[in-house]
Scaffold this motif. Structure first.
Motif, PDB file in Angstrom:
ATOM      1  N   GLN A  79       0.822  -1.211   0.000  1.00 51.73           N
ATOM      2  CA  GLN A  79       0.000   0.000   0.000  1.00 51.73           C
ATOM      3  C   GLN A  79       0.858   1.264   0.000  1.00 51.73           C
ATOM      4  O   GLN A  79       0.471   2.281  -0.573  1.00 51.73           O
ATOM      5  CB  GLN A  79      -0.951   0.003   1.204  1.00 51.73           C
ATOM      6  CG  GLN A  79      -2.014  -1.057   1.144  1.00 51.73           C
ATOM      7  CD  GLN A  79      -2.907  -0.899  -0.078  1.00 51.73           C
ATOM      8  OE1 GLN A  79      -3.280   0.207  -0.460  1.00 51.73           O
ATOM      9  NE2 GLN A  79      -3.257  -2.018  -0.683  1.00 51.73           N
ATOM     10  N   SER A 122      -7.371   6.135   0.056  1.00 57.80           N
ATOM     11  CA  SER A 122      -7.640   4.711   0.265  1.00 57.80           C
ATOM     12  C   SER A 122      -6.356   3.952   0.609  1.00 57.80           C
ATOM     13  O   SER A 122      -6.344   3.098   1.502  1.00 57.80           O
ATOM     14  CB  SER A 122      -8.285   4.127  -0.990  1.00 57.80           C
ATOM     15  OG  SER A 122      -8.466   2.754  -0.862  1.00 57.80           O
ATOM     16  N   LYS A 125      -5.366   4.752   4.174  1.00 52.21           N
ATOM     17  CA  LYS A 125      -6.208   4.029   5.136  1.00 52.21           C
ATOM     18  C   LYS A 125      -5.788   2.555   5.219  1.00 52.21           C
ATOM     19  O   LYS A 125      -5.695   1.983   6.307  1.00 52.21           O
ATOM     20  CB  LYS A 125      -7.673   4.127   4.727  1.00 52.21           C
ATOM     21  CG  LYS A 125      -8.628   3.490   5.712  1.00 52.21           C
ATOM     22  CD  LYS A 125     -10.054   3.591   5.253  1.00 52.21           C
ATOM     23  CE  LYS A 125     -10.263   2.447   4.299  1.00 52.21           C
ATOM     24  NZ  LYS A 125     -11.617   2.210   3.887  1.00 52.21           N
ATOM     25  N   ASN A 126      -5.500   1.946   4.078  1.00 43.91           N
ATOM     26  CA  ASN A 126      -5.067   0.542   4.068  1.00 43.91           C
ATOM     27  C   ASN A 126      -3.704   0.371   4.737  1.00 43.91           C
ATOM     28  O   ASN A 126      -3.445  -0.668   5.356  1.00 43.91           O
ATOM     29  CB  ASN A 126      -5.049   0.006   2.652  1.00 43.91           C
ATOM     30  CG  ASN A 126      -6.439  -0.137   2.074  1.00 43.91           C
ATOM     31  OD1 ASN A 126      -7.421  -0.182   2.808  1.00 43.91           O
ATOM     32  ND2 ASN A 126      -6.530  -0.190   0.754  1.00 43.91           N
ATOM     33  N   LYS A 127      -2.831   1.361   4.606  1.00 42.29           N
ATOM     34  CA  LYS A 127      -1.549   1.307   5.315  1.00 42.29           C
ATOM     35  C   LYS A 127      -1.772   1.305   6.820  1.00 42.29           C
ATOM     36  O   LYS A 127      -1.134   0.534   7.548  1.00 42.29           O
ATOM     37  CB  LYS A 127      -0.677   2.511   4.939  1.00 42.29           C
ATOM     38  CG  LYS A 127       0.035   2.401   3.630  1.00 42.29           C
ATOM     39  CD  LYS A 127       0.780   3.642   3.205  1.00 42.29           C
ATOM     40  CE  LYS A 127       1.464   4.409   4.256  1.00 42.29           C
ATOM     41  NZ  LYS A 127       2.261   5.553   3.745  1.00 42.29           N
ATOM     42  N   SER A 130      -3.019  -2.027   7.968  1.00 45.37           N
ATOM     43  CA  SER A 130      -1.939  -3.021   7.964  1.00 45.37           C
ATOM     44  C   SER A 130      -1.063  -2.896   9.197  1.00 45.37           C
ATOM     45  O   SER A 130      -0.644  -3.906   9.780  1.00 45.37           O
ATOM     46  CB  SER A 130      -1.090  -2.859   6.703  1.00 45.37           C
ATOM     47  OG  SER A 130      -1.859  -3.094   5.560  1.00 45.37           O
TER      48      SER A 130
END
Length: 186
Positions: A79, A122, A125-127, A130
């Motif tokens: 990401q 996005s 946010k995914n980082k 994770s």
């Protein structure tokens, strides 16, 4: 046949060596209780993830812990790379260039600048998710080592049983359901 026995009383003190066979009780724990074992296991897992599980001799949990943490790190890196790609393309568009990988071959972009902003949000946010997943596996590793060390010292014996029972009422011939708890001391 006649036998003659002679006995003599002796006032001396005699010492006898008597060997005694000591049998361990089945209810006593196999290992002595160590009150510091849970904190020791948690400390080991905090220093090196999985070391507390090795201390508790639950070796099969170590690959699960490392797989969960590695998955979080892998998706974080992926990401982060996507975020950098979207950010660099957006910055090039703001500078007036039309040669980024998301612009396409024509005069109109295939992916708009607004969509690049959404893609950056996005990816960010995914980082964050994770990182949270990796930290959750790390904390779960510590908690699991502590709880497992606590429960490893708990006396589990066959003398305690819990089983369902079904009895019939002799008056109206209807079943009575129940749960019986049996504790026996041998």
């Amino acid at each position: 046949m006649a036998t003659t026995l002679f006995a003599q009383e002796n006032d001396t003190l005699t010492v006898k060596n008597v060997k005694v066979l000591v049998v361990k009780d089945s209810l006593s724990p196999k290992e002595p209780y160590d009150p510091l074992a849970p904190s020791r296991a948690a400390f080991y897992s905090a220093v090196i993830p999985g070391l507390g599980q090795a201390y508790n001799k639950k070796y099969w949990k170590i690959p699960v812990i490392y797989a969960g943490m590695a998955a979080g790190v892998y998706f974080y890196i992926q990401q982060d790379n996507d975020y950098d790609r979207f950010r660099n393309a957006y910055k090039r568009r703001l500078a007036g260039y039309t040669d980024d990988e998301f612009y396409g071959t024509g005069t109109t972009p295939t992916i708009s600048s607004d969509r690049l902003i959404d893609a950056q949000k996005s990816a960010q946010k995914n980082k964050d998710v994770s990182i949270i997943v990796s930290l959750a596996f790390y904390l779960l590793n510590i908690v699991d080592a502590n709880v497992d060390a606590h429960l490893g010292q708990y006396n589990v014996s066959e003398d305690l049983s819990l089983q369902p029972s079904l009895n019939y009422n002799s008056v109206n011939i209807q079943p009575n359901y129940g749960l019986s708890l049996r504790y026996s001391i041998k």
